[in-house]
Design a protein around this motif. Structure first.
Motif, PDB file in Angstrom:
ATOM      1  N   ALA A 100       0.856  -1.187   0.000  1.00 26.56           N
ATOM      2  CA  ALA A 100       0.000   0.000   0.000  1.00 26.56           C
ATOM      3  C   ALA A 100       0.890   1.234   0.000  1.00 26.56           C
ATOM      4  CB  ALA A 100      -0.914  -0.006   1.224  1.00 26.56           C
ATOM      5  N   GLY A 101       0.268   2.367  -0.160  1.00 25.29           N
ATOM      6  CA  GLY A 101       1.003   3.628  -0.179  1.00 25.29           C
ATOM      7  C   GLY A 101       1.431   4.097   1.202  1.00 25.29           C
ATOM      8  N   SER A 102       0.770   3.584   2.256  1.00 21.77           N
ATOM      9  CA  SER A 102       1.119   3.999   3.614  1.00 21.77           C
ATOM     10  C   SER A 102       0.915   2.845   4.585  1.00 21.77           C
ATOM     11  CB  SER A 102       0.263   5.191   4.047  1.00 21.77           C
ATOM     12  OG  SER A 102      -1.043   4.759   4.386  1.00 21.77           O
ATOM     13  N   PRO A 103       1.624   2.863   5.710  1.00 24.33           N
ATOM     14  CA  PRO A 103       1.426   1.807   6.697  1.00 24.33           C
ATOM     15  C   PRO A 103       0.054   1.874   7.361  1.00 24.33           C
ATOM     16  CG  PRO A 103       3.022   3.407   7.491  1.00 24.33           C
ATOM     17  CD  PRO A 103       2.710   3.766   6.074  1.00 24.33           C
ATOM     18  N   ALA A 104      -0.584   3.054   7.382  1.00 24.26           N
ATOM     19  CA  ALA A 104      -1.914   3.182   7.986  1.00 24.26           C
ATOM     20  C   ALA A 104      -2.942   2.326   7.238  1.00 24.26           C
ATOM     21  CB  ALA A 104      -2.346   4.643   8.000  1.00 24.26           C
ATOM     22  N   GLU A 105      -2.834   2.262   5.909  1.00 23.45           N
ATOM     23  CA  GLU A 105      -3.756   1.430   5.125  1.00 23.45           C
ATOM     24  C   GLU A 105      -3.624  -0.036   5.508  1.00 23.45           C
ATOM     25  OE1 GLU A 105      -3.743   2.212   0.802  1.00 23.45           O
ATOM     26  OE2 GLU A 105      -2.549   3.996   1.307  1.00 23.45           O
ATOM     27  N   LEU A 106      -2.408  -0.482   5.702  1.00 23.55           N
ATOM     28  CA  LEU A 106      -2.185  -1.884   6.052  1.00 23.55           C
ATOM     29  C   LEU A 106      -2.538  -2.165   7.514  1.00 23.55           C
ATOM     30  CD1 LEU A 106       1.073  -2.431   4.031  1.00 23.55           C
ATOM     31  CD2 LEU A 106      -1.241  -3.170   3.442  1.00 23.55           C
ATOM     32  N   ALA A 107      -2.376  -1.180   8.388  1.00 21.98           N
ATOM     33  CA  ALA A 107      -2.823  -1.333   9.776  1.00 21.98           C
ATOM     34  C   ALA A 107      -4.338  -1.509   9.805  1.00 21.98           C
ATOM     35  CB  ALA A 107      -2.401  -0.127  10.607  1.00 21.98           C
ATOM     36  N   TRP A 108      -5.040  -0.778   8.937  1.00 24.52           N
ATOM     37  CA  TRP A 108      -6.492  -0.940   8.842  1.00 24.52           C
ATOM     38  C   TRP A 108      -6.845  -2.345   8.370  1.00 24.52           C
ATOM     39  CZ3 TRP A 108      -9.762  -2.097   4.795  1.00 24.52           C
ATOM     40  CH2 TRP A 108     -11.115  -2.013   5.100  1.00 24.52           C
ATOM     41  N   TYR A 109      -6.150  -2.841   7.381  1.00 27.06           N
ATOM     42  CA  TYR A 109      -6.404  -4.194   6.889  1.00 27.06           C
ATOM     43  C   TYR A 109      -6.171  -5.231   7.997  1.00 27.06           C
ATOM     44  CZ  TYR A 109      -5.870  -8.581   4.429  1.00 27.06           C
ATOM     45  OH  TYR A 109      -5.986  -9.896   4.048  1.00 27.06           O
ATOM     46  N   LEU A 110      -5.147  -5.009   8.795  1.00 25.43           N
ATOM     47  CA  LEU A 110      -4.766  -5.954   9.845  1.00 25.43           C
ATOM     48  C   LEU A 110      -5.719  -5.927  11.034  1.00 25.43           C
ATOM     49  CD1 LEU A 110      -2.405  -7.926  10.388  1.00 25.43           C
ATOM     50  CD2 LEU A 110      -1.215  -6.031  11.480  1.00 25.43           C
ATOM     51  N   THR A 111      -6.132  -4.715  11.468  1.00 20.83           N
ATOM     52  CA  THR A 111      -6.903  -4.577  12.704  1.00 20.83           C
ATOM     53  C   THR A 111      -8.317  -4.045  12.530  1.00 20.83           C
ATOM     54  OG1 THR A 111      -6.146  -2.318  13.086  1.00 20.83           O
ATOM     55  CG2 THR A 111      -4.782  -4.090  13.988  1.00 20.83           C
ATOM     56  N   GLY A 112      -8.591  -3.413  11.394  1.00 24.30           N
ATOM     57  CA  GLY A 112      -9.868  -2.726  11.250  1.00 24.30           C
ATOM     58  C   GLY A 112      -9.815  -1.307  11.794  1.00 24.30           C
ATOM     59  N   LEU A 113      -8.658  -0.872  12.273  1.00 25.82           N
ATOM     60  CA  LEU A 113      -8.445   0.485  12.765  1.00 25.82           C
ATOM     61  C   LEU A 113      -7.584   1.253  11.782  1.00 25.82           C
ATOM     62  CD1 LEU A 113      -7.397  -0.091  16.492  1.00 25.82           C
ATOM     63  CD2 LEU A 113      -9.586   0.741  15.690  1.00 25.82           C
TER      64      LEU A 113
END
Length: 191
Positions: A100-113
């Motif tokens: 993804a373009g940012s780690p926040a997008e992948l954190a959302w995928y991982l946790t829903g946050l």
């Protein structure tokens, strides 16, 4: 056996083992939290959304060229590795890899946050993220105790001494029905 040979047999292994072990970097000190830019952190991350929740052990390695966080535990996925730099982010959970373009997008995928990892880089050191408006609250010693930023309400209720600094031990954050708690059990500052 002559005394000189006996001493050589005893002292040589000690000398060789001393050459192989490195002393930990305990003499690093900083004057301000913003001076600390590279670290290894061990801790725990707990989270709760309206639909899910979990917790995991966390190992965060932050360096000049980017960061990586290794999660392990019962978070519903076993373990995962989130890596990022200025240009892209990658997530590997052992079953699949995502970018993804940012780690926040992948954190959302991982946790829903939607955890703003770029801001977390500052929050974990007890500082507001300088690239967004925020409303900080400080105690009498100048430590950040509360922060409203990016829609998140953060509480910094425990600090610990690290390399001449006082850094957060626990960060609690909430955004509507979403919550996370970051518990830093061990800081290892790097030069």
């Amino acid at each position: 056996m002559p005394l000189r040979h006996l001493l050589l047999v005893i002292l040589l292994p000690l000398a060789l083992s001393a050459c192989q072990s490195r002393a930990p970097l305990t003499d690093i000190t900083f004057e301000h939290p913003e001076d600390l830019r590279h670290w290894d952190i061990s801790g725990r991350l707990g989270y709760r959304t309206a639909a899910d929740g979990g917790n995991a052990n966390m190992e965060w390695r932050q360096r000049r060229d980017g960061g990586q966080i290794h999660f392990s535990g019962p978070m519903g996925f076993g373990s995962a590795e989130l890596r990022w730099n200025d240009h892209h982010a990658a997530l590997d959970n052992g079953r699949e890899q995502r970018t993804a373009g940012s780690p926040a997008e992948l954190a959302w995928y991982l946790t829903g946050l939607m955890i703003p990892v770029e801001a977390l880089y500052y929050w974990v050191r007890g500082m507001p993220w300088p690239l967004a408006q925020g409303t900080p609250t400080y105690d009498d010693t100048g430590q950040l105790v509360a922060l409203e930023q990016l829609g998140w309400s953060l509480r910094f209720d425990r600090y610990q001494p690290v390399a001449g600094l006082s850094l957060p031990h626990r960060v609690r954050a909430s955004h509507a029905d979403d919550r996370f708690t970051l518990l830093v059990q061990r800081w290892m500052p790097q030069p």
